[in-house]
Design a protein around this motif. Structure first.
Motif, PDB file in Angstrom:
ATOM      1  N   VAL A   7     -12.584  83.146  47.682  1.00 19.15           N
ATOM      2  CA  VAL A   7     -11.319  83.412  48.012  1.00 19.15           C
ATOM      3  C   VAL A   7     -10.786  82.076  48.972  1.00 19.15           C
ATOM      4  O   VAL A   7     -11.691  81.281  49.572  1.00 19.15           O
ATOM      5  N   HIS A   8      -9.794  81.552  49.100  1.00 22.34           N
ATOM      6  CA  HIS A   8      -9.021  80.392  50.040  1.00 22.34           C
ATOM      7  C   HIS A   8      -7.732  80.826  50.617  1.00 22.34           C
ATOM      8  O   HIS A   8      -6.895  81.249  50.031  1.00 22.34           O
ATOM      9  N   GLU A   9      -7.978  80.917  51.854  1.00 21.87           N
ATOM     10  CA  GLU A   9      -6.879  81.447  52.795  1.00 21.87           C
ATOM     11  C   GLU A   9      -6.333  80.314  53.769  1.00 21.87           C
ATOM     12  O   GLU A   9      -7.369  79.532  54.203  1.00 21.87           O
ATOM     13  N   VAL A  24      -7.699  76.515  57.545  1.00 24.40           N
ATOM     14  CA  VAL A  24      -8.138  76.587  56.217  1.00 24.40           C
ATOM     15  C   VAL A  24      -9.564  77.426  56.013  1.00 24.40           C
ATOM     16  O   VAL A  24     -10.662  76.970  56.619  1.00 24.40           O
ATOM     17  N   ARG A  25      -9.529  78.477  55.421  1.00 23.12           N
ATOM     18  CA  ARG A  25     -10.787  79.182  55.310  1.00 23.12           C
ATOM     19  C   ARG A  25     -11.364  79.651  53.912  1.00 23.12           C
ATOM     20  O   ARG A  25     -11.045  80.762  53.476  1.00 23.12           O
ATOM     21  N   PRO A  26     -12.047  78.738  53.170  1.00 24.94           N
ATOM     22  CA  PRO A  26     -12.450  79.264  52.189  1.00 24.94           C
ATOM     23  C   PRO A  26     -13.635  80.081  52.225  1.00 24.94           C
ATOM     24  O   PRO A  26     -14.269  79.971  53.026  1.00 24.94           O
ATOM     25  N   LEU A  27     -13.922  80.881  51.118  1.00 28.03           N
ATOM     26  CA  LEU A  27     -15.068  81.890  51.029  1.00 28.03           C
ATOM     27  C   LEU A  27     -15.395  82.012  49.814  1.00 28.03           C
ATOM     28  O   LEU A  27     -14.856  82.476  48.933  1.00 28.03           O
ATOM     29  N   VAL A  28     -16.828  81.819  49.611  1.00 25.87           N
ATOM     30  CA  VAL A  28     -17.403  81.920  48.342  1.00 25.87           C
ATOM     31  C   VAL A  28     -18.831  82.878  48.259  1.00 25.87           C
ATOM     32  O   VAL A  28     -19.464  82.510  49.266  1.00 25.87           O
ATOM     33  N   ARG A  29     -18.732  83.623  47.096  1.00 24.43           N
ATOM     34  CA  ARG A  29     -20.009  84.336  47.002  1.00 24.43           C
ATOM     35  C   ARG A  29     -20.333  84.393  45.698  1.00 24.43           C
ATOM     36  O   ARG A  29     -19.746  84.607  44.700  1.00 24.43           O
ATOM     37  N   MET A  30     -21.894  84.313  45.482  1.00 22.89           N
ATOM     38  CA  MET A  30     -22.454  84.190  44.186  1.00 22.89           C
ATOM     39  C   MET A  30     -23.673  84.990  44.243  1.00 22.89           C
ATOM     40  O   MET A  30     -24.288  85.055  45.086  1.00 22.89           O
ATOM     41  N   THR A  54     -16.122  75.451  49.952  1.00 21.83           N
ATOM     42  CA  THR A  54     -15.144  75.831  48.749  1.00 21.83           C
ATOM     43  C   THR A  54     -15.789  75.921  47.279  1.00 21.83           C
ATOM     44  O   THR A  54     -17.106  75.668  47.284  1.00 21.83           O
ATOM     45  N   LEU A  55     -15.170  76.370  46.396  1.00 26.66           N
ATOM     46  CA  LEU A  55     -15.550  76.522  45.163  1.00 26.66           C
ATOM     47  C   LEU A  55     -16.280  75.299  44.465  1.00 26.66           C
ATOM     48  O   LEU A  55     -17.156  75.184  43.913  1.00 26.66           O
ATOM     49  N   ALA A  56     -15.579  74.131  44.772  1.00 24.96           N
ATOM     50  CA  ALA A  56     -16.016  72.930  44.260  1.00 24.96           C
ATOM     51  C   ALA A  56     -17.373  72.465  44.786  1.00 24.96           C
ATOM     52  O   ALA A  56     -18.190  71.821  43.995  1.00 24.96           O
ATOM     53  N   GLU A  57     -17.713  72.742  46.265  1.00 22.28           N
ATOM     54  CA  GLU A  57     -18.921  72.594  46.716  1.00 22.28           C
ATOM     55  C   GLU A  57     -19.987  73.372  46.009  1.00 22.28           C
ATOM     56  O   GLU A  57     -21.049  72.776  45.843  1.00 22.28           O
ATOM     57  N   LEU A  58     -19.525  74.747  45.544  1.00 19.04           N
ATOM     58  CA  LEU A  58     -20.683  75.487  44.934  1.00 19.04           C
ATOM     59  C   LEU A  58     -21.247  74.843  43.684  1.00 19.04           C
ATOM     60  O   LEU A  58     -22.240  74.976  43.377  1.00 19.04           O
ATOM     61  N   GLY A  63     -24.655  70.483  44.181  1.00 23.99           N
ATOM     62  CA  GLY A  63     -24.288  71.437  45.087  1.00 23.99           C
ATOM     63  C   GLY A  63     -25.320  72.553  45.133  1.00 23.99           C
ATOM     64  O   GLY A  63     -26.501  72.240  44.920  1.00 23.99           O
ATOM     65  N   ARG A  64     -24.715  73.737  45.410  1.00 21.89           N
ATOM     66  CA  ARG A  64     -25.528  74.923  45.575  1.00 21.89           C
ATOM     67  C   ARG A  64     -25.782  75.662  44.331  1.00 21.89           C
ATOM     68  O   ARG A  64     -26.356  76.883  44.599  1.00 21.89           O
TER      69      ARG A  64
END
Length: 76
Positions: A7-9, A24-30, A54-58, A63-64
């Motif tokens: 999600v990117h808000e 800006v509030r990015p949220l990523v869950r894997m 961010t998704l790019a960081e993931l 990255g992670r």
């Protein structure tokens, strides 16, 4: 199996005196789950994590993206 939720808000707040503030509030869950079978014995492992990046960081090369799959699979 793996699942990914992103999600990117972008929030903009305007005060009554005309001041503007933005956030800006990015949220990523894997989540990753692994099922293994050997000699008729089946076991399952699960791992998941997320955070405000961010998704790019993931999915970056350094990255992670491997931090969840490797520990989940190493249990066997």
């Amino acid at each position: 199996m793996a699942s990914l939720h992103a999600v990117h808000e972008t929030i903009l707040i305007a005060t009554s005196d005309g001041a503007l503030a933005a956030d800006v509030r990015p949220l990523v869950r894997m989540n990753v789950s692994v099922i293994v079978e050997q000699d008729g014995r089946r076991e399952q492992g699960y791992s998941g994590a997320g955070g405000r990046y961010t998704l790019a960081e993931l999915v970056a090369a350094n990255g992670r993206s491997n931090w969840r799959a490797r520990p989940c699979a190493r249990r066997w």
